[in-house]
Design a protein around this motif. Structure first.
Motif, PDB file in Angstrom:
ATOM      1  N   GLY A  40       0.801  -1.219   0.000  1.00  7.97           N
ATOM      2  CA  GLY A  40       0.000   0.000   0.000  1.00  7.97           C
ATOM      3  C   GLY A  40       0.832   1.266   0.000  1.00  7.97           C
ATOM      4  N   ASP A  41       2.104   1.145  -0.307  1.00  4.54           N
ATOM      5  CA  ASP A  41       3.030   2.289  -0.289  1.00  4.54           C
ATOM      6  C   ASP A  41       2.759   3.197  -1.491  1.00  4.54           C
ATOM      7  OD1 ASP A  41       5.273   4.019  -0.343  1.00  4.54           O
ATOM      8  OD2 ASP A  41       6.533   2.496   0.600  1.00  4.54           O
ATOM      9  N   ARG A  42       2.401   4.458  -1.212  1.00  2.52           N
ATOM     10  CA  ARG A  42       2.125   5.417  -2.279  1.00  2.52           C
ATOM     11  C   ARG A  42       3.285   6.386  -2.494  1.00  2.52           C
ATOM     12  NH1 ARG A  42      -4.255   7.168  -1.371  1.00  2.52           N
ATOM     13  NH2 ARG A  42      -5.139   5.048  -1.558  1.00  2.52           N
ATOM     14  N   ALA A  43       4.266   6.354  -1.611  1.00  2.00           N
ATOM     15  CA  ALA A  43       5.432   7.238  -1.746  1.00  2.00           C
ATOM     16  C   ALA A  43       6.499   6.590  -2.626  1.00  2.00           C
ATOM     17  CB  ALA A  43       6.003   7.573  -0.373  1.00  2.00           C
ATOM     18  N   VAL A  44       6.773   5.313  -2.366  1.00  2.00           N
ATOM     19  CA  VAL A  44       7.717   4.538  -3.179  1.00  2.00           C
ATOM     20  C   VAL A  44       7.017   3.220  -3.521  1.00  2.00           C
ATOM     21  CG1 VAL A  44       9.985   3.440  -3.314  1.00  2.00           C
ATOM     22  CG2 VAL A  44       9.704   5.539  -1.986  1.00  2.00           C
ATOM     23  N   SER A  45       6.766   2.983  -4.790  1.00  2.00           N
ATOM     24  CA  SER A  45       6.043   1.784  -5.189  1.00  2.00           C
ATOM     25  C   SER A  45       6.778   0.520  -4.780  1.00  2.00           C
ATOM     26  CB  SER A  45       5.837   1.783  -6.706  1.00  2.00           C
ATOM     27  OG  SER A  45       5.297   0.539  -7.135  1.00  2.00           O
ATOM     28  N   VAL A  46       6.018  -0.473  -4.337  1.00  2.00           N
ATOM     29  CA  VAL A  46       6.606  -1.764  -3.984  1.00  2.00           C
ATOM     30  C   VAL A  46       7.348  -2.372  -5.168  1.00  2.00           C
ATOM     31  CG1 VAL A  46       4.522  -3.089  -4.603  1.00  2.00           C
ATOM     32  CG2 VAL A  46       6.110  -3.990  -2.876  1.00  2.00           C
ATOM     33  N   LYS A  47       7.034  -1.929  -6.372  1.00  2.00           N
ATOM     34  CA  LYS A  47       7.718  -2.447  -7.563  1.00  2.00           C
ATOM     35  C   LYS A  47       9.216  -2.147  -7.526  1.00  2.00           C
ATOM     36  CE  LYS A  47       3.656  -2.115 -10.580  1.00  2.00           C
ATOM     37  NZ  LYS A  47       3.084  -1.460 -11.798  1.00  2.00           N
ATOM     38  N   GLU A  48       9.617  -1.068  -6.823  1.00  2.18           N
ATOM     39  CA  GLU A  48      11.041  -0.719  -6.749  1.00  2.18           C
ATOM     40  C   GLU A  48      11.835  -1.802  -6.029  1.00  2.18           C
ATOM     41  OE1 GLU A  48      12.616   2.028  -8.209  1.00  2.18           O
ATOM     42  OE2 GLU A  48      10.664   1.940  -9.212  1.00  2.18           O
ATOM     43  N   SER A  49      11.272  -2.341  -4.953  1.00  2.00           N
ATOM     44  CA  SER A  49      11.936  -3.443  -4.251  1.00  2.00           C
ATOM     45  C   SER A  49      11.784  -4.747  -5.019  1.00  2.00           C
ATOM     46  CB  SER A  49      11.347  -3.609  -2.843  1.00  2.00           C
ATOM     47  OG  SER A  49      11.770  -2.566  -1.978  1.00  2.00           O
ATOM     48  N   GLN A  50      10.627  -4.949  -5.629  1.00  3.99           N
ATOM     49  CA  GLN A  50      10.395  -6.185  -6.370  1.00  3.99           C
ATOM     50  C   GLN A  50      11.341  -6.300  -7.563  1.00  3.99           C
ATOM     51  OE1 GLN A  50       6.171  -5.742  -7.077  1.00  3.99           O
ATOM     52  NE2 GLN A  50       5.634  -6.949  -5.267  1.00  3.99           N
ATOM     53  N   HIS A  66       3.642   3.456   3.465  1.00  3.78           N
ATOM     54  CA  HIS A  66       5.060   3.810   3.539  1.00  3.78           C
ATOM     55  C   HIS A  66       5.488   4.037   4.994  1.00  3.78           C
ATOM     56  CE1 HIS A  66       8.750   5.297   1.630  1.00  3.78           C
ATOM     57  NE2 HIS A  66       8.739   6.325   2.458  1.00  3.78           N
ATOM     58  N   GLY A  67       4.746   4.888   5.692  1.00  3.54           N
ATOM     59  CA  GLY A  67       5.126   5.256   7.052  1.00  3.54           C
ATOM     60  C   GLY A  67       5.026   4.130   8.048  1.00  3.54           C
ATOM     61  N   ALA A  68       4.143   3.159   7.781  1.00  2.01           N
ATOM     62  CA  ALA A  68       3.936   2.071   8.741  1.00  2.01           C
ATOM     63  C   ALA A  68       5.194   1.248   8.959  1.00  2.01           C
ATOM     64  CB  ALA A  68       2.798   1.164   8.274  1.00  2.01           C
ATOM     65  N   LEU A  69       6.067   1.178   7.954  1.00  6.45           N
ATOM     66  CA  LEU A  69       7.258   0.339   8.086  1.00  6.45           C
ATOM     67  C   LEU A  69       8.291   0.921   9.041  1.00  6.45           C
ATOM     68  CD1 LEU A  69       5.930  -1.170   5.729  1.00  6.45           C
ATOM     69  CD2 LEU A  69       8.214  -1.485   4.772  1.00  6.45           C
ATOM     70  N   VAL A 115       2.914   9.733  17.125  1.00  6.57           N
ATOM     71  CA  VAL A 115       3.234   8.557  16.338  1.00  6.57           C
ATOM     72  C   VAL A 115       2.410   8.543  15.059  1.00  6.57           C
ATOM     73  CG1 VAL A 115       3.056   6.052  16.266  1.00  6.57           C
ATOM     74  CG2 VAL A 115       4.002   7.163  18.281  1.00  6.57           C
ATOM     75  N   ASP A 116       1.104   8.804  15.177  1.00 10.40           N
ATOM     76  CA  ASP A 116       0.247   8.849  13.996  1.00 10.40           C
ATOM     77  C   ASP A 116       0.705   9.940  13.037  1.00 10.40           C
ATOM     78  OD1 ASP A 116      -1.304   6.795  15.003  1.00 10.40           O
ATOM     79  OD2 ASP A 116      -2.682   8.160  16.017  1.00 10.40           O
ATOM     80  N   ASP A 117       1.045  11.103  13.586  1.00 13.60           N
ATOM     81  CA  ASP A 117       1.495  12.213  12.745  1.00 13.60           C
ATOM     82  C   ASP A 117       2.791  11.867  12.024  1.00 13.60           C
ATOM     83  OD1 ASP A 117      -0.680  13.628  13.592  1.00 13.60           O
ATOM     84  OD2 ASP A 117       0.400  14.838  15.067  1.00 13.60           O
ATOM     85  N   LEU A 118       3.691  11.167  12.719  1.00 12.58           N
ATOM     86  CA  LEU A 118       4.961  10.791  12.107  1.00 12.58           C
ATOM     87  C   LEU A 118       4.730   9.850  10.934  1.00 12.58           C
ATOM     88  CD1 LEU A 118       8.039  10.616  11.957  1.00 12.58           C
ATOM     89  CD2 LEU A 118       7.955   8.841  13.718  1.00 12.58           C
ATOM     90  N   GLU A 119       3.869   8.852  11.113  1.00  9.48           N
ATOM     91  CA  GLU A 119       3.630   7.900  10.036  1.00  9.48           C
ATOM     92  C   GLU A 119       2.955   8.586   8.847  1.00  9.48           C
ATOM     93  OE1 GLU A 119       1.819   4.244  11.140  1.00  9.48           O
ATOM     94  OE2 GLU A 119       3.465   3.669  12.480  1.00  9.48           O
ATOM     95  N   MET A 120       2.070   9.537   9.123  1.00  9.11           N
ATOM     96  CA  MET A 120       1.436  10.276   8.034  1.00  9.11           C
ATOM     97  C   MET A 120       2.467  11.117   7.287  1.00  9.11           C
ATOM     98  SD  MET A 120      -2.177  11.470   9.761  1.00  9.11           S
ATOM     99  CE  MET A 120      -2.603  12.456   8.320  1.00  9.11           C
ATOM    100  N   GLU A 121       3.411  11.704   8.025  1.00  9.95           N
ATOM    101  CA  GLU A 121       4.473  12.489   7.402  1.00  9.95           C
ATOM    102  C   GLU A 121       5.354  11.614   6.529  1.00  9.95           C
ATOM    103  OE1 GLU A 121       8.548  14.745   8.823  1.00  9.95           O
ATOM    104  OE2 GLU A 121       6.781  14.906  10.110  1.00  9.95           O
ATOM    105  N   LEU A 122       5.697  10.429   7.032  1.00  8.31           N
ATOM    106  CA  LEU A 122       6.568   9.524   6.284  1.00  8.31           C
ATOM    107  C   LEU A 122       5.868   8.970   5.053  1.00  8.31           C
ATOM    108  CD1 LEU A 122       8.288   7.555   9.175  1.00  8.31           C
ATOM    109  CD2 LEU A 122       9.230   9.411   7.822  1.00  8.31           C
ATOM    110  N   ASP A 123       4.548   8.883   5.080  1.00 11.70           N
ATOM    111  CA  ASP A 123       3.811   8.391   3.925  1.00 11.70           C
ATOM    112  C   ASP A 123       4.024   9.288   2.698  1.00 11.70           C
ATOM    113  OD1 ASP A 123       2.739   6.094   4.939  1.00 11.70           O
ATOM    114  OD2 ASP A 123       0.912   7.038   5.670  1.00 11.70           O
TER     115      ASP A 123
END
Length: 272
Positions: free
Chosen positions: A176-186, A211-214, A261-269
């Motif tokens: 569900g990463d919208r900042a960096v597509s999972v395709k980059e790691s794949q 993105h931020g959840a990780l 914590v929620d704000d940080l994850e939203m920022e990282l997203d």
């Protein structure tokens, strides 16, 4: 004899004070043309120097710049400050902008070798987003120096992946990463499989994870247990597949759950 005992007692008083003084130290301008960085020293470092591992934490794009304090917003040192017991030296450099430079990271490693005692067979790297790219680039350039790495929601800028498979590497990227597509790691995983260099590779695609959840992985004791289970001295350097860290297990990993914590994850997203 009495003088010797007094001297030993005096040294005993100095060592804890020195350890406390050097618990978190900013290194600015110590490497010409290189990165500024933090060094975290564990409390018992002065009693176990030669056996102490070294961890590199590489931040994402949101912490780039010239204010070193920003590097403490999240990551390994932030986890220690929140209560994680980590018996390791931690290096947290700041990237002023652009891709992480493996050679500049190696400059820091060599500076650390000259100025700190640690177990050179137990050097690790982990990072997310831009730091995930940096992790793969660093380990793919100097696999003979890095015991293991964990790359979160990143990719690689390396054109030559031939050395990427020489060190244990765990790639994690949420679908569900919208900042960096999972395709980059794949793309990295697929390329390593095609080249037949994936025997030391692990990868996970947490379903629906943003993105931020990780960032939660930085705060998990099991993340560092997995890293520390590898050394350069391991015969054939196998990757540890016994320790699992599913994302849903990390829902309560933060020591202090609040709106920050929620704000940080939203920022990282929104970063890359």
């Amino acid at each position: 004899m009495r003088k010797l005992l007094l001297l030993l007692a005096f040294i005993g008083l100095l060592l804890p004070a020195s350890a406390q003084y050097d618990l978190l130290s900013a290194k600015k301008g110590v490497i010409k043309g290189g990165y500024n960085f933090w060094v975290y020293t564990p409390e018992d470092y002065y009693f176990s120097q030669e056996s102490t591992p070294l961890v590199f934490f590489l931040h994402g794009a949101s912490l780039c710049g010239h204010n070193l304090n920003r590097v403490l917003r999240y990551g390994t040192i932030a986890a220690v400050q929140m209560g994680l017991d980590l018996p390791a030296l931690v290096v947290a450099p700041q990237n002023p902008g652009g891709s992480w430079s493996p050679s500049k990271l190696n400059d820091i490693l060599e500076w650390m070798e000259q100025n700190y005692a640690f177990d050179k067979s137990r050097v690790y790297v982990l990072g997310m987003s831009l730091g995930g790219y940096g992790t793969m680039d660093f380990i793919g350039t100097y696999p003979e120096k890095i015991a293991a790495g964990m790359a979160l929601c990143g990719g690689t800028t390396l054109r030559d992946l031939s050395r990427m498979g020489e060190a244990p590497l765990w790639i994690i990227h949420g679908t569900g990463d919208r900042a960096v597509s999972v395709k980059e790691s794949q793309k990295v995983v697929d390329a390593m499989k095609v080249r037949g260099i994936d025997s030391r590779l692990r990868y996970d695609w947490p379903r629906g994870a943003s993105h931020g959840a990780l960032a939660r992985y930085f705060y998990s004791r099991k993340t560092y247990e997995w890293l520390f289970s590898h050394t350069l001295n391991d015969p054939d350097r196998p990757v540890n597949r016994d320790i699992d860290i599913p994302l849903d297990e990390l829902n309560h990993v933060y020591r202090e759950i609040d709106r920050r914590v929620d704000d940080l994850e939203m920022e990282l997203d929104n970063e890359h």
